[in-house]
Scaffold this active site. Structure first.
Site, PDB file in Angstrom:
ATOM      1  CB  CYS A 167      41.295  36.457  48.812  1.00  0.00           C
ATOM      2  SG  CYS A 167      39.886  37.453  49.228  1.00  0.00           S
ATOM      3  CG  ASP A 168      43.307  34.092  43.800  1.00  0.00           C
ATOM      4  OD1 ASP A 168      42.978  33.099  44.545  1.00  0.00           O
ATOM      5  OD2 ASP A 168      42.568  34.629  43.135  1.00  0.00           O
ATOM      6  CB  ILE A 169      47.771  38.390  46.570  1.00  0.00           C
ATOM      7  CG1 ILE A 169      47.693  38.775  44.972  1.00  0.00           C
ATOM      8  CG2 ILE A 169      49.201  39.043  46.951  1.00  0.00           C
ATOM      9  CD1 ILE A 169      47.681  40.021  44.478  1.00  0.00           C
TER      10      ILE A 169
END
Length: 397
Positions: A167-169
């Site tokens: 999700c961060d990436i």
């Protein structure tokens, strides 16, 4: 020429989503000024193991080719310095809790007054609007809340997260796209804009065909382990000495699998398996037949047979095997950079390959405050005396 050469990015982000975004901008040629807390810096500097001589490899993964300046944002003088950097920047990227930078006079409304051309990208867990805008967002929680975990894992097992902070990436990648679009828009309008990137939005968007399947039919999706909801055979199979992956995507590939790989051409004409839809509906029967055949030979044999027949598939590699594979070096998937502490340091490399404007030759991630003096002198024009005073007062480090 580098595609973003001359672009100045003020990076007020930390951990992964924001730094992943700004690292990509640095790869493309931007000058990224990474502002860090003098007391410890980016949170990920302390995330270990693994580490190399006491330095976090997590930090190393998303901060190559940047310059670090350590400024205390709680200090009014530090806030003034950041405003002066923002006056000269093209892009600001931040991922603070909602309202935190506004209290420092560093919110979008504050900075656009002094730099109307500024593109201000805000990354948060749940976005800057809506009932959850005040909440902090962490990748694991977002994987859970977005539905990604519900569709990942074995059919009868627990929901599972991905092995990396996806999700961060993906949010970092979305932020890069939005920033590049805003830069193009600025060429037409002469003005910057505010960008609102949410981890939850990004994660739900990644549901892709699973989301459209539910929205169109109202039927909740399930988990399929390593299999595919719509395509078969598309899963891991056992060989005599381990497992390998088969990824048949259409009827022609299935015919090639049957005739050229397993020497069972009649399966391609079997009414149970003749079309993609029937194969998907009878995947358990098909998997049982194929598993019995695949167990008779080694995984290396089957992978080579698939390749020779033009059928997608592959070995299931460990991470060491990935970086030992010839294509890892051929495609430049890792890079060795000079580093003052470690001599030579191997890092993941940019995945962007532009022939006309290639990515920059990566440099090692910076130590905390490594470029404080250089940025204060070069960008803000502060002399030795002024920089010494700021250090003595604890504003910078």
């Amino acid at each position: 020429m580098l595609a973003l050469e001359g672009l100045k990015v003020l990076d007020l982000s930390r951990v992964l989503a924001g730094p992943w975004c700004t690292q990509t901008l640095a790869d493309l040629g931007a000058d990224v000024w990474k502002v860090e807390n003098p007391q410890g810096g980016d949170d990920t500097r302390s995330w270990m193991p693994p580490d190399i001589n006491g330095e976090s490899t997590y930090f190393l993964c998303c901060n190559r080719s940047k310059r670090s300046i350590a400024i205390d944002l709680r200090d009014p003088e530090g806030q003034r310095l950041v405003r002066e950097l923002a006056r000269r920047a093209d892009v600001v990227v931040e991922n603070f809790r909602k309202g935190a930078l506004d209290r420092f006079g560093l919110g979008y409304d504050d900075l656009r007054e002094i730099n109307p051309r500024l593109i201000y990208c805000s990354i948060s867990g749940y976005g800057r609007s809506g009932s959850r805008a005040e909440e902090a967002g962490y990748d694991f929680a977002i994987q859970a809340e977005s539905g990604l975990m519900a569709i990942t894992g074995e059919v009868d097992g627990e929901p599972m997260k991905l092995g990396v902070a996806i999700c961060d990436i993906v949010s970092g990648m979305n932020a890069v796209q939005a920033i590049l679009a805003a830069l193009l828009a600025r060429e037409k309008t002469g003005e910057g804009q505010f960008i609102d990137i949410a981890l939850l939005d990004s994660a739900v968007n990644v549901l892709a065909n699973v989301a459209s399947g539910y929205l169109a039919t109202g039927k909740p999706p399930g988990r399929y382990g390593n299999a595919h909801a719509s395509i078969a055979p598309y899963q891991v199979f056992p060989a005599s000495d381990g497992s390998f992956a088969v990824a048949v995507g259409n009827d022609l590939q299935f015919r090639a699998l049957c005739a050229k790989v397993i020497n069972r051409p009649e399966l391609a004409d079997d009414p149970r398996f003749a079309t993609a839809k029937t194969r998907a509906s009878r995947r358990a029967e098909l998997a049982e037949i194929l598993s019995e055949i695949f167990r008779t030979k080694s995984k290396a044999y089957w992978v080579e047979a698939l390749k020779a027949a033009g059928v997608p598939g592959g070995q299931i590699r460990t991470v060491p095997e990935v970086f030992a594979a010839p294509e890892a070096e051929e495609r430049g998937m890792f890079v060795e950079v000079d580093d003052a502490r470690h001599g030579k340091l191997k890092l993941p490399a940019p995945a962007l390959h532009l022939r006309g404007t290639p990515t920059r030759t990566p440099t090692a991630p910076p130590r905390l405050g490594e470029h404080t003096d250089a940025i204060l002198a070069e960008v803000l024009g502060l002399d030795d005396e002024a920089r010494d005073r700021l250090r003595m007062e604890g504003t910078v480090a």
